[in-house]
Design a protein around this motif. Structure first.
Motif, PDB file in Angstrom:
ATOM      1  N   ILE A 273       0.829  -1.205   0.000  1.00 23.90           N
ATOM      2  CA  ILE A 273       0.000   0.000   0.000  1.00 23.90           C
ATOM      3  C   ILE A 273       0.865   1.257   0.000  1.00 23.90           C
ATOM      4  O   ILE A 273       0.601   2.219  -0.738  1.00 23.90           O
ATOM      5  CB  ILE A 273      -0.952  -0.002   1.216  1.00 23.90           C
ATOM      6  CG1 ILE A 273      -2.002  -1.115   1.072  1.00 23.90           C
ATOM      7  CG2 ILE A 273      -1.631   1.350   1.384  1.00 23.90           C
ATOM      8  CD1 ILE A 273      -2.913  -0.978  -0.123  1.00 23.90           C
ATOM      9  N   LYS A 274       1.915   1.259   0.805  1.00 23.15           N
ATOM     10  CA  LYS A 274       2.798   2.434   0.840  1.00 23.15           C
ATOM     11  C   LYS A 274       3.485   2.643  -0.503  1.00 23.15           C
ATOM     12  O   LYS A 274       3.628   3.785  -0.966  1.00 23.15           O
ATOM     13  CB  LYS A 274       3.833   2.272   1.958  1.00 23.15           C
ATOM     14  CG  LYS A 274       3.252   2.395   3.346  1.00 23.15           C
ATOM     15  CD  LYS A 274       4.315   2.155   4.387  1.00 23.15           C
ATOM     16  CE  LYS A 274       3.721   2.213   5.784  1.00 23.15           C
ATOM     17  NZ  LYS A 274       4.721   1.862   6.828  1.00 23.15           N
ATOM     18  N   THR A 275       3.915   1.552  -1.131  1.00 26.80           N
ATOM     19  CA  THR A 275       4.561   1.656  -2.447  1.00 26.80           C
ATOM     20  C   THR A 275       3.599   2.239  -3.474  1.00 26.80           C
ATOM     21  O   THR A 275       3.966   3.109  -4.275  1.00 26.80           O
ATOM     22  CB  THR A 275       5.047   0.271  -2.906  1.00 26.80           C
ATOM     23  OG1 THR A 275       5.986  -0.247  -1.949  1.00 26.80           O
ATOM     24  CG2 THR A 275       5.719   0.357  -4.267  1.00 26.80           C
ATOM     25  N   ARG A 276       2.360   1.774  -3.442  1.00 23.65           N
ATOM     26  CA  ARG A 276       1.356   2.298  -4.369  1.00 23.65           C
ATOM     27  C   ARG A 276       1.080   3.778  -4.115  1.00 23.65           C
ATOM     28  O   ARG A 276       0.929   4.568  -5.058  1.00 23.65           O
ATOM     29  CB  ARG A 276       0.063   1.496  -4.245  1.00 23.65           C
ATOM     30  CG  ARG A 276       0.137   0.117  -4.905  1.00 23.65           C
ATOM     31  CD  ARG A 276      -1.053  -0.756  -4.532  1.00 23.65           C
ATOM     32  NE  ARG A 276      -2.323  -0.122  -4.848  1.00 23.65           N
ATOM     33  CZ  ARG A 276      -3.507  -0.616  -4.460  1.00 23.65           C
ATOM     34  NH1 ARG A 276      -3.554  -1.716  -3.742  1.00 23.65           N
ATOM     35  NH2 ARG A 276      -4.611   0.003  -4.791  1.00 23.65           N
ATOM     36  N   LEU A 277       1.029   4.155  -2.849  1.00 22.64           N
ATOM     37  CA  LEU A 277       0.765   5.550  -2.516  1.00 22.64           C
ATOM     38  C   LEU A 277       1.929   6.443  -2.964  1.00 22.64           C
ATOM     39  O   LEU A 277       1.718   7.510  -3.552  1.00 22.64           O
ATOM     40  CB  LEU A 277       0.514   5.684  -1.011  1.00 22.64           C
ATOM     41  CG  LEU A 277       0.122   7.073  -0.493  1.00 22.64           C
ATOM     42  CD1 LEU A 277      -1.060   7.638  -1.284  1.00 22.64           C
ATOM     43  CD2 LEU A 277      -0.215   7.002   0.994  1.00 22.64           C
ATOM     44  N   PHE A 278       3.170   6.003  -2.709  1.00 20.75           N
ATOM     45  CA  PHE A 278       4.339   6.761  -3.166  1.00 20.75           C
ATOM     46  C   PHE A 278       4.336   6.902  -4.688  1.00 20.75           C
ATOM     47  O   PHE A 278       4.665   7.961  -5.230  1.00 20.75           O
ATOM     48  CB  PHE A 278       5.628   6.073  -2.711  1.00 20.75           C
ATOM     49  CG  PHE A 278       5.996   6.361  -1.286  1.00 20.75           C
ATOM     50  CD1 PHE A 278       6.199   7.667  -0.845  1.00 20.75           C
ATOM     51  CD2 PHE A 278       6.165   5.330  -0.372  1.00 20.75           C
ATOM     52  CE1 PHE A 278       6.537   7.942   0.481  1.00 20.75           C
ATOM     53  CE2 PHE A 278       6.508   5.590   0.941  1.00 20.75           C
ATOM     54  CZ  PHE A 278       6.689   6.901   1.371  1.00 20.75           C
ATOM     55  N   SER A 279       3.960   5.833  -5.372  1.00 20.46           N
ATOM     56  CA  SER A 279       3.913   5.855  -6.837  1.00 20.46           C
ATOM     57  C   SER A 279       2.889   6.871  -7.339  1.00 20.46           C
ATOM     58  O   SER A 279       3.155   7.609  -8.311  1.00 20.46           O
ATOM     59  CB  SER A 279       3.574   4.463  -7.366  1.00 20.46           C
ATOM     60  OG  SER A 279       3.488   4.457  -8.768  1.00 20.46           O
ATOM     61  N   LEU A 280       1.741   6.939  -6.683  1.00 19.27           N
ATOM     62  CA  LEU A 280       0.725   7.931  -7.051  1.00 19.27           C
ATOM     63  C   LEU A 280       1.234   9.352  -6.842  1.00 19.27           C
ATOM     64  O   LEU A 280       1.029  10.238  -7.683  1.00 19.27           O
ATOM     65  CB  LEU A 280      -0.540   7.712  -6.214  1.00 19.27           C
ATOM     66  CG  LEU A 280      -1.433   6.520  -6.549  1.00 19.27           C
ATOM     67  CD1 LEU A 280      -2.478   6.324  -5.458  1.00 19.27           C
ATOM     68  CD2 LEU A 280      -2.118   6.728  -7.892  1.00 19.27           C
ATOM     69  N   LEU A 281       1.907   9.557  -5.722  1.00 19.47           N
ATOM     70  CA  LEU A 281       2.375  10.902  -5.380  1.00 19.47           C
ATOM     71  C   LEU A 281       3.493  11.371  -6.311  1.00 19.47           C
ATOM     72  O   LEU A 281       3.605  12.570  -6.594  1.00 19.47           O
ATOM     73  CB  LEU A 281       2.846  10.939  -3.926  1.00 19.47           C
ATOM     74  CG  LEU A 281       1.768  10.652  -2.867  1.00 19.47           C
ATOM     75  CD1 LEU A 281       2.361  10.684  -1.471  1.00 19.47           C
ATOM     76  CD2 LEU A 281       0.614  11.639  -2.986  1.00 19.47           C
ATOM     77  N   GLU A 282       4.317  10.445  -6.790  1.00 21.20           N
ATOM     78  CA  GLU A 282       5.407  10.803  -7.703  1.00 21.20           C
ATOM     79  C   GLU A 282       4.886  11.371  -9.022  1.00 21.20           C
ATOM     80  O   GLU A 282       5.584  12.135  -9.699  1.00 21.20           O
ATOM     81  CB  GLU A 282       6.271   9.573  -7.986  1.00 21.20           C
ATOM     82  CG  GLU A 282       7.192   9.202  -6.825  1.00 21.20           C
ATOM     83  CD  GLU A 282       7.941   7.908  -7.073  1.00 21.20           C
ATOM     84  OE1 GLU A 282       7.667   7.261  -8.121  1.00 21.20           O
ATOM     85  OE2 GLU A 282       8.785   7.539  -6.239  1.00 21.20           O
ATOM     86  N   LYS A 283       3.661  11.023  -9.370  1.00 23.05           N
ATOM     87  CA  LYS A 283       3.072  11.492 -10.625  1.00 23.05           C
ATOM     88  C   LYS A 283       2.395  12.854 -10.466  1.00 23.05           C
ATOM     89  O   LYS A 283       1.920  13.432 -11.452  1.00 23.05           O
ATOM     90  CB  LYS A 283       2.055  10.467 -11.133  1.00 23.05           C
ATOM     91  CG  LYS A 283       2.672   9.108 -11.467  1.00 23.05           C
ATOM     92  CD  LYS A 283       1.603   8.084 -11.822  1.00 23.05           C
ATOM     93  CE  LYS A 283       2.224   6.722 -12.070  1.00 23.05           C
ATOM     94  NZ  LYS A 283       1.190   5.683 -12.349  1.00 23.05           N
ATOM     95  N   LEU A 284       2.323  13.350  -9.242  1.00 21.11           N
ATOM     96  CA  LEU A 284       1.679  14.627  -8.975  1.00 21.11           C
ATOM     97  C   LEU A 284       2.721  15.731  -8.815  1.00 21.11           C
ATOM     98  O   LEU A 284       3.864  15.458  -8.433  1.00 21.11           O
ATOM     99  CB  LEU A 284       0.835  14.538  -7.700  1.00 21.11           C
ATOM    100  CG  LEU A 284      -0.338  13.554  -7.716  1.00 21.11           C
ATOM    101  CD1 LEU A 284      -0.952  13.440  -6.321  1.00 21.11           C
ATOM    102  CD2 LEU A 284      -1.403  13.990  -8.725  1.00 21.11           C
ATOM    103  N   PRO A 286       4.936  18.458  -7.048  1.00 21.72           N
ATOM    104  CA  PRO A 286       5.422  18.442  -5.653  1.00 21.72           C
ATOM    105  C   PRO A 286       4.546  19.238  -4.695  1.00 21.72           C
ATOM    106  O   PRO A 286       4.345  18.825  -3.551  1.00 21.72           O
ATOM    107  CB  PRO A 286       6.821  19.057  -5.771  1.00 21.72           C
ATOM    108  CG  PRO A 286       7.240  18.792  -7.166  1.00 21.72           C
ATOM    109  CD  PRO A 286       5.991  18.857  -7.994  1.00 21.72           C
ATOM    110  N   GLU A 287       4.017  20.384  -5.155  1.00 21.72           N
ATOM    111  CA  GLU A 287       3.204  21.210  -4.262  1.00 21.72           C
ATOM    112  C   GLU A 287       1.863  20.544  -3.935  1.00 21.72           C
ATOM    113  O   GLU A 287       1.226  20.873  -2.925  1.00 21.72           O
ATOM    114  CB  GLU A 287       2.965  22.592  -4.868  1.00 21.72           C
ATOM    115  CG  GLU A 287       2.135  22.630  -6.139  1.00 21.72           C
ATOM    116  CD  GLU A 287       2.965  22.420  -7.402  1.00 21.72           C
ATOM    117  OE1 GLU A 287       2.418  22.650  -8.501  1.00 21.72           O
ATOM    118  OE2 GLU A 287       4.152  22.018  -7.295  1.00 21.72           O
ATOM    119  N   VAL A 288       1.431  19.598  -4.779  1.00 22.72           N
ATOM    120  CA  VAL A 288       0.216  18.824  -4.510  1.00 22.72           C
ATOM    121  C   VAL A 288       0.537  17.613  -3.640  1.00 22.72           C
ATOM    122  O   VAL A 288      -0.145  17.339  -2.649  1.00 22.72           O
ATOM    123  CB  VAL A 288      -0.454  18.376  -5.830  1.00 22.72           C
ATOM    124  CG1 VAL A 288      -1.659  17.472  -5.542  1.00 22.72           C
ATOM    125  CG2 VAL A 288      -0.880  19.582  -6.653  1.00 22.72           C
ATOM    126  N   ALA A 289       1.600  16.900  -4.006  1.00 21.58           N
ATOM    127  CA  ALA A 289       1.979  15.680  -3.280  1.00 21.58           C
ATOM    128  C   ALA A 289       2.322  15.954  -1.823  1.00 21.58           C
ATOM    129  O   ALA A 289       2.124  15.088  -0.961  1.00 21.58           O
ATOM    130  CB  ALA A 289       3.163  15.016  -3.975  1.00 21.58           C
TER     131      ALA A 289
END
Length: 400
Positions: A273-284, A286-289
């Motif tokens: 779950i953490k890996t998936r969440l990090f992967s989602l955030l990397e695509k956003l 930085p100011e959103v993530a």
């Protein structure tokens, strides 16, 4: 003659009371503290009250962490850890329990779903001891939603096997769970007992959070700046965490003032779950993530302050026997986004918004409703721990 008869009856009852109180309760549980899920907390408060009442208590549980002591003693409580993880505890729990029952005066066995139930039932048959099983939830056909089909079939057979074994009384933590046992496994009504889990209302009380704690929490988590939503529990698929992850990018982009806070309790899918969440955030951007914060096992007092101060808690469950996150959140008066499935209509009250399970768009809509204070004010529910234990103790007395 009548006075002598009454005196004799009183003495008989008194002797019976002390004989009963001298008996030992064997709690056979696949996990126990310091392993910190909801089930362990439920049993900790039952066991602590049994100890306070003067019962001799043995907790037989798994040695899931080799750093833990194999034996702990305190007054009339002993904790014995054996085996390794839950699966190996079926074998190790049986053999250690066999040794205990040979040398100890054990009155009866109290166990719980899932892994401790098999050795408990086998030991009950072998030594002619009554066994009380606490049933938190029945998954049945739901395994097919939570596991790949081969694994789902194995878990279905495993659950079926547990309930083919005999138990004296089935303690169900919700009416939903009780009815699931009736329907799925044809358990006779005379063996079923409904006793809701208790909530520590003395702890989960907003008035217990000091002004200094509130200010510290607001500063640390930037609650002054953002509309803040919290998810706090483990990463099991039944908790609906997958739906929440799927919605994260849109939640952050549709509301520039929104932040999401996750407090994870380690579980089987924790890394995934953490890996998936990090992967989602990397695509956003930085100011959103940066508006996503992740923590692991926050201290209980800090978590209480955080739950009391956020704008809402998201708990998009897919099934629940009785979930403490819901009741603890609402005890603090914090709005809750959840689903109207399984036991939740029974236990949920207060400021609530219901979403459809497995439905990202429904979750997004629920968050927008919450931002406009569009929650329902359901009748509040109160689940008292003292009342829970009083009803549990009546079961104990019937087990003698």
């Amino acid at each position: 003659s009548q006075q002598n008869s009454e005196k004799s009856s009183f003495l008989t009852n008194l002797i019976y009371f002390f004989i009963w109180m001298s008996k030992t309760i064997l709690y056979l549980l696949d996990y126990y503290l310091p392993h910190a899920w909801g089930v362990e907390t439920v049993f900790e408060q039952i066991i602590s009250r049994s100890v306070e009442k003067g019962y001799q208590v043995i907790v037989l549980t798994s040695l899931y962490d080799p750093k833990l002591k194999k034996l702990e003693k305190q007054d009339n409580l002993r904790i014995i850890r054996t085996g390794k993880w839950r699966k190996s505890f079926i074998r190790s729990g049986f053999w250690t329990g066999r040794k205990l029952l040979k040398r100890e005066k054990i009155g009866f066995i109290h166990t719980s779903t899932y892994w401790g139930a098999i050795p408990a039932s086998l030991l009950g048959m072998l030594f002619k001891k009554k066994v009380l099983i606490t049933v938190h939830e029945i998954f049945g056909q739901l395994w097919k939603q939570y596991k790949p089909w081969r694994s789902a079939r194995i878990y279905q057979v495993f659950e079926w096997l547990i309930f083919q074994l005999p138990y004296s009384i089935y303690h169900c933590v919700s009416l939903y769970t009780l009815n699931s046992l009736r329907i799925a496994y044809w358990i006779a009504d005379e063996k079923l007992r409904l006793i809701y889990n208790g909530v520590d209302h003395n702890f989960w009380d907003k008035s217990k959070v000091s002004t200094a704690e509130k200010n510290t929490i607001r500063e640390k988590y930037q609650l002054w700046t953002y509309f803040s939503l919290l998810y706090f529990w483990h990463t099991g698929i039944s908790k609906g965490i997958d739906t929440l992850l799927e919605a994260v990018p849109e939640l952050l982009t549709q509301s520039e003032d929104l932040q999401l806070i996750f407090n994870f309790i380690p579980a089987q899918r924790d890394t995934e779950i953490k890996t998936r969440l990090f992967s989602l955030l990397e695509k956003l951007p930085p100011e959103v993530a940066k508006r996503v914060k992740m923590y692991n096992g926050l201290p209980k007092s800090e978590l209480r302050a955080l739950v009391s101060e956020v704008d809402g808690v998201i708990a998009p469950s897919l099934s629940e026997g009785f979930w403490s996150v819901h009741t603890e959140t609402l005890a603090l008066g914090t709005p809750l986004i959840t689903t109207a499935i399984s036991s939740l209509p029974e236990v949920t009250g207060g400021k609530t918004i219901m979403m459809r399970p497995w439905d990202k768009s429904s979750l997004l809509s629920a968050v927008q409703k919450l931002k406009k204070s569009g929650y329902e004010s359901l009748p509040e529910k109160f689940f008292d721990r003292e009342k829970q234990y009083a009803e549990i103790e009546l079961l104990y007395q019937n087990m003698s």
